[in-house]
Every structure is written in structure tokens, then in C-alpha cells.
Design an enzyme around this catalytic site. Sequence first.
Site, PDB file in Angstrom:
ATOM      1  N   GLU A 156       0.888  -1.171   0.000  1.00 24.64           N
ATOM      2  CA  GLU A 156       0.000   0.000   0.000  1.00 24.64           C
ATOM      3  C   GLU A 156       0.917   1.209   0.000  1.00 24.64           C
ATOM      4  O   GLU A 156       1.594   1.465   1.000  1.00 24.64           O
ATOM      5  CB  GLU A 156      -0.868   0.023   1.271  1.00 24.64           C
ATOM      6  CG  GLU A 156      -1.783  -1.161   1.437  1.00 24.64           C
ATOM      7  CD  GLU A 156      -2.938  -1.146   0.458  1.00 24.64           C
ATOM      8  OE1 GLU A 156      -3.209  -0.088  -0.135  1.00 24.64           O
ATOM      9  OE2 GLU A 156      -3.545  -2.209   0.281  1.00 24.64           O
ATOM     10  N   CYS A 167      -3.231   8.726   3.571  1.00 29.25           N
ATOM     11  CA  CYS A 167      -2.911   8.231   2.226  1.00 29.25           C
ATOM     12  C   CYS A 167      -4.095   8.421   1.286  1.00 29.25           C
ATOM     13  O   CYS A 167      -3.927   8.491   0.079  1.00 29.25           O
ATOM     14  CB  CYS A 167      -2.526   6.765   2.294  1.00 29.25           C
ATOM     15  SG  CYS A 167      -3.760   5.776   3.144  1.00 29.25           S
TER      16      CYS A 167
HETATM   17  P1  NAP Z   1       8.200   4.846   4.727  1.00 27.50           P
HETATM   18  O1  NAP Z   1       9.330   5.754   5.035  1.00 27.50           O
HETATM   19  O2  NAP Z   1       8.234   4.102   3.449  1.00 27.50           O
HETATM   20  O3  NAP Z   1       8.136   3.814   5.964  1.00 27.50           O
HETATM   21  C1  NAP Z   1       7.126   2.870   6.055  1.00 27.50           C
HETATM   22  C2  NAP Z   1       7.588   1.734   6.950  1.00 27.50           C
HETATM   23  O4  NAP Z   1       8.627   0.997   6.318  1.00 27.50           O
HETATM   24  C3  NAP Z   1       8.153   2.176   8.284  1.00 27.50           C
HETATM   25  O5  NAP Z   1       7.763   1.276   9.281  1.00 27.50           O
HETATM   26  C4  NAP Z   1       9.653   2.104   8.050  1.00 27.50           C
HETATM   27  O6  NAP Z   1      10.376   1.971   9.236  1.00 27.50           O
HETATM   28  C5  NAP Z   1       9.716   0.862   7.217  1.00 27.50           C
HETATM   29  N1  NAP Z   1      10.942   0.713   6.444  1.00 27.50           N
HETATM   30  C6  NAP Z   1      11.824   1.658   6.053  1.00 27.50           C
HETATM   31  N2  NAP Z   1      12.811   1.100   5.322  1.00 27.50           N
HETATM   32  C7  NAP Z   1      12.562  -0.229   5.252  1.00 27.50           C
HETATM   33  C8  NAP Z   1      13.222  -1.340   4.655  1.00 27.50           C
HETATM   34  N3  NAP Z   1      14.351  -1.189   3.953  1.00 27.50           N
HETATM   35  N4  NAP Z   1      12.673  -2.561   4.793  1.00 27.50           N
HETATM   36  C9  NAP Z   1      11.536  -2.731   5.484  1.00 27.50           C
HETATM   37  N5  NAP Z   1      10.861  -1.710   6.087  1.00 27.50           N
HETATM   38  C10 NAP Z   1      11.374  -0.476   5.959  1.00 27.50           C
HETATM   39  O7  NAP Z   1       6.805   5.584   4.782  1.00 27.50           O
HETATM   40  P2  NAP Z   1       6.257   6.621   5.876  1.00 27.50           P
HETATM   41  O8  NAP Z   1       7.006   7.886   5.708  1.00 27.50           O
HETATM   42  O9  NAP Z   1       6.199   6.003   7.219  1.00 27.50           O
HETATM   43  O10 NAP Z   1       4.757   6.796   5.391  1.00 27.50           O
HETATM   44  C11 NAP Z   1       4.316   7.804   4.533  1.00 27.50           C
HETATM   45  C12 NAP Z   1       3.892   7.246   3.219  1.00 27.50           C
HETATM   46  O11 NAP Z   1       3.013   6.144   3.411  1.00 27.50           O
HETATM   47  C13 NAP Z   1       3.100   8.238   2.393  1.00 27.50           C
HETATM   48  O12 NAP Z   1       3.635   8.279   1.104  1.00 27.50           O
HETATM   49  C14 NAP Z   1       1.685   7.671   2.363  1.00 27.50           C
HETATM   50  O13 NAP Z   1       0.978   7.949   1.180  1.00 27.50           O
HETATM   51  C15 NAP Z   1       1.915   6.225   2.515  1.00 27.50           C
HETATM   52  N6  NAP Z   1       0.740   5.591   3.110  1.00 27.50           N
HETATM   53  C16 NAP Z   1      -0.001   4.755   2.342  1.00 27.50           C
HETATM   54  C17 NAP Z   1      -1.109   4.149   2.881  1.00 27.50           C
HETATM   55  C18 NAP Z   1      -1.938   3.196   2.075  1.00 27.50           C
HETATM   56  O14 NAP Z   1      -2.736   2.487   2.669  1.00 27.50           O
HETATM   57  N7  NAP Z   1      -1.783   3.127   0.779  1.00 27.50           N
HETATM   58  C19 NAP Z   1      -1.481   4.392   4.198  1.00 27.50           C
HETATM   59  C20 NAP Z   1      -0.700   5.260   4.946  1.00 27.50           C
HETATM   60  C21 NAP Z   1       0.416   5.854   4.385  1.00 27.50           C
HETATM   61  P3  NAP Z   1      11.074   3.287   9.902  1.00 27.50           P
HETATM   62  O15 NAP Z   1       9.986   4.209  10.274  1.00 27.50           O
HETATM   63  O16 NAP Z   1      11.798   2.720  11.066  1.00 27.50           O
HETATM   64  O17 NAP Z   1      11.989   3.849   8.847  1.00 27.50           O
END
Ligand code: NAP
Length: 516
Positions: free
Chosen positions: A259, A298
Site C-alpha cells: 500500500e 494516504c
Molecule cells: P516509509 O518511510 O516508506 O516507511 C514505512 C515503513 O517501512 C516504516 O515502518 C519504516 O520503518 C519501514 N521501512 C523503512 N525502510 C525499510 C526497509 N528497507 N525494509 C523494510 N521496512 C522499511 O513511509 P512513511 O514515511 O512512514 O509513510 C508515509 C507514506 O506512506 C506516504 O507516502 C503515504 O501515502 C503512505 N501511506 C499509504 C497508505 C496506504 O494504505 N496506501 C497508508 C498510509 C500511508 P522506519 O519508520 O523505522 O523507517
Amino acid sequence: MSLPELLPNYLAGQWQHGTGAGVTLADPVTGASLVRVDATGLDLRAGYRHARERGGAALRAMTYAQRAAMLGAIVKVLQAHRDTYYEIATANSGTVRNDSAVDIDGAIYTVGVYAKLGESLGDRHYLLDGDSVRLGKDPLFVSQHVRVPNRGVALLINAFNFPAWGLWEKAAPALLSGVPVIVKPATATAWLTQRMVRDVIDANVLPEGALSIVCGSAAGLLDPLEPFDAISFTGSADTGALIRSHDAVTRRSVRVNVEADSVNSALLLPGEGSDSEAFDLLVREVVREMTVKSGQKCTAIRRIFIPESLYDAAAQAIGAKLGRVSVGNPRNDAVRMGALVSRTQFDAVKTGLAHLREQTEVLFDGSATPLVDADPSIACCTGPTLLGARDADGAARVHETEVFGPVATLVPYRDTAHALALIRRGEGSLVASLYGSDTAALAQAGVALADSHGRVHGVSPDVASIHSGHGNVMPQSVHGGPGRAGGGEELGGLRALDFHHRRCAIQASRAVTALL
Ligand code: NAP
């Protein structure tokens, strides 16, 4: 000065502290240090094995109805600690009470829905998939498909904006399916997820190994995954791509659901004047979507499509409402919109805005609005901004850029075909909402957008006061979207159980399949 509390992880049936210094979580309004998280030195491999072997076996020994009752018990635990969750959300996410509710009460409601849905599956250990079909001329030899729970763990990786709902909308279908879960919350807001897991573990309503949590760095998180495990990821497209290219996914065929981000739309259908109810409904929904959780959803509306002749009227109406939104400290009752979740996010929103500004005009600028009860040099708060792209076709960035904050762009269109083509330039989104009073036009546009959206939300005057909202994800409907939205699918009632089951065709005598 003493360091803030280091939150323990729960793995292999034990509370375990990381051995590093950890990352300190902060209050995005006051800047105060809250708690620390750390996953350094954890034996992830042993933890995953414990979940797979102890948790998986115990969950699979239960029937769907028993696991549904287990979800019902989780609901009671979460309800009993609701006040604490609100306090944590205010401190760590900087959200006003109504916005915290979207996350916390949305989570509890979703678990409750799955508890009810699970009851309907009864005292079975696996599910039949369709009827048996004969495989040859003789009707005796048939094929019966069955769906059985995955014999692995579900690794749930979540984004920072929904620490409560993000956990439970993924965990409820997995647990109901009979699959143990390991959750890795986003570091910035891990506290609320950790507290919910702590409360549920302490209440002893789940078998050992059914629920684990790893807080802190994601380093090495995917390495111990095995062929029958699954990853359910929510976050940015970049992290999604990293996960998709990991060895566990490419070589061990670990199932993955992504997602990601999305440039969602709202469309006022042609034929509605600025004095129509549909126009008002769009304006109201756009303002709500831009400001709930400071636009950190999101599903939030990022592009607003409006007939060319109504561009100025829409800009004026939306701007007037945005001008009444008070921004600042969520502890102050006069505040309607709280903070962005961190300084990093605050800076990302400012950068994204500057990027969009090069191809748009500013129709409403709330960024200079004085904050209520908050120091602008510390608080990660910013007022809403409405941009406008008079050159709908030329402003490519508007259709490609998700600014994860209180920002949306008004886009004029010539006719329905033009509007639909512009919406599709989002290259796959979570949701589009349509506003109009012509039911046939709503149905037609809904189907036209179905191939590029996970959900199309129609708002006509007859459902004005009862529709569930553009951005609210209801467990009865699917959540996810094709293309840049990640290509995943979650929720949708019992459809969510598909991800946690394996389908197998059992080919045998009808006498055998009759016993399934
Ligand atoms: P993110 O930086 O991609 O992080 C998401 C998750 O992935 C966090 O738990 C992060 O941990 C983890 N992560 C980071 N690097 C990783 C790796 N190499 N392997 C496995 N996991 C890893 O996203 P975010 O900034 O938290 O969220 C914002 C984004 O999420 C926005 O773009 C939003 O649109 C999207 N979003 C989408 C939905 C949907 O349902 N489609 C819902 C909510 C949000 P750390 O925090 O420890 O780095």
C-alpha cells in the site's frame, strides 16, 4: 538529564530491550522527548520461528469462530485503554481529538467488524472455495478447491500516520485467518502501536506467539522470512520497491502486499452550479480531507477537478472555509488542526509545496496563519494551502506529486472525458470521489474510474448526511489501489482473508471431497 524510557520489543514470547542507544520519539508540537525505541541485537530469526511454530500452531488449532471470539476480546482490551491511547496520540502524533479518533476508534471498529464477520465462518479449520467440479466424463472424479491458513508469519510493516488503525486493519484479518503476526511500526510514532500490543499481551487474550512487535530500525527485518511467510507493507513507494526487490520476495516467493502513496481525486460532475448541493458537498469534503490529520492520510484528496466555469467560485468557497481552520497545539480546545508528525515531515511538505508551486498558483495560503498555543520555531504545524492549476494539462507535477500534508490543487476541466483523462494521470490511486445529482452520470463515471482506483466514492444529495467520507477506509470495502498506489488490496470484508490463505485443488473421488 535521564534518558526517556526505552520501550521493549515483544518477540519469542518475551519483552526484550534493544541493546543500542535507540531513537528518541518527540512531541511534534512542544519538541519534548517522549520515549525511545530500539531493535538492536534482537534475535529476529528465533523470534520469527517462535511465532511460526508456537503462535501458528495454536491459532490453527482454533476454529474461525474461536478466533473471532478472540478478536472480540481484543476489542474489549483496547476499549478499556482508550484514554491512554488518546494521550499518546496527542503527544506523539500531535493530533486533535477528532483526528486521533480516526486512528484509534477506527482501529477498534475494524477489529470489531472482523470479530463479527468471523463468527459467520463457524467452527471450521479451513474454508471451501466454490463447489466441486468434475474433471472428466465420469462425474465421480472431481476437483474441490479449499483455502487453508498460511503456515507462516505475517510481517506487518506500517507507515507513521496510522499507528493504531495501521496495526489492527492488518492484524485482524491475519489473526482471524489463523496466522501469527509480527508488527513493525514506523519509528516516528511507534509508541501507540507498542502500547496497544503491550495491553493485549498483558491481557492474555491471545495464544503465545500470535502477536509480536519489533520497534526501531528495519535493518535485517526481512532476512529471516521463509517461503510461506507474507509481508503486508504500507508506506512510501520507494520503500515498497526496496521490499519487492528483497531476496525473500524474489527468491523465496514470500507473498507481499504493498500500500503506497497516491494522488487521489475529487470530481464535481458537469451540470452542477455553484449554488448546487453537490458543489457544497464537494467543498465541505475537500476542506475536511485537507485538514483531518493535517492532510497526512494516504486517502486524502490531493486534486480537485471542477468544471472550468466554476474554478473561481470553487477557489473562493474552499478558501473561505480553510480560512476558518485554527492550527496549533491539539491540547487547546480552540484548535481544529494539529501538527505534522515530525520536523522531517514538516520539511518534506514545504519542499513538496515549493515543487508544486512552480506549476501552479496559490489560491489560499494558510502557512502564515498564527499558531494557537504553539511556538512556530518548534511546532511542526502549518496551515492549509490550496493551489490552482489553470493549465490542467501542462501542470504535470500536480498529477504526479503527493505532498503529505494539508495541501490540495484545484484543476479545471472541459468535459467529463477530459476530467477522467486527467484523473488517470495519477497512474493508479486509492480513491476518487464524485459529486453530483445525476445518478446515471455518477454510475458511469464510477465504472470508468474503477480500473485505476481501489475505491470510488459517490456523493449525491440523498446520501449527504450518511456517506462514510472520501478518506475514511471502511473495513467492508477494499482498500488499496493499482499502479503507483502499490497494487495491493486490503480489507473488503472477508476478502481480506484471501491474503492469509493458500488455495489448493483437491482432486479425488466425490466420496472423498464430500468429507471436506
Ligand atoms: P516509509 O518511510 O516508506 O516507511 C514505512 C515503513 O517501512 C516504516 O515502518 C519504516 O520503518 C519501514 N521501512 C523503512 N525502510 C525499510 C526497509 N528497507 N525494509 C523494510 N521496512 C522499511 O513511509 P512513511 O514515511 O512512514 O509513510 C508515509 C507514506 O506512506 C506516504 O507516502 C503515504 O501515502 C503512505 N501511506 C499509504 C497508505 C496506504 O494504505 N496506501 C497508508 C498510509 C500511508 P522506519 O519508520 O523505522 O523507517
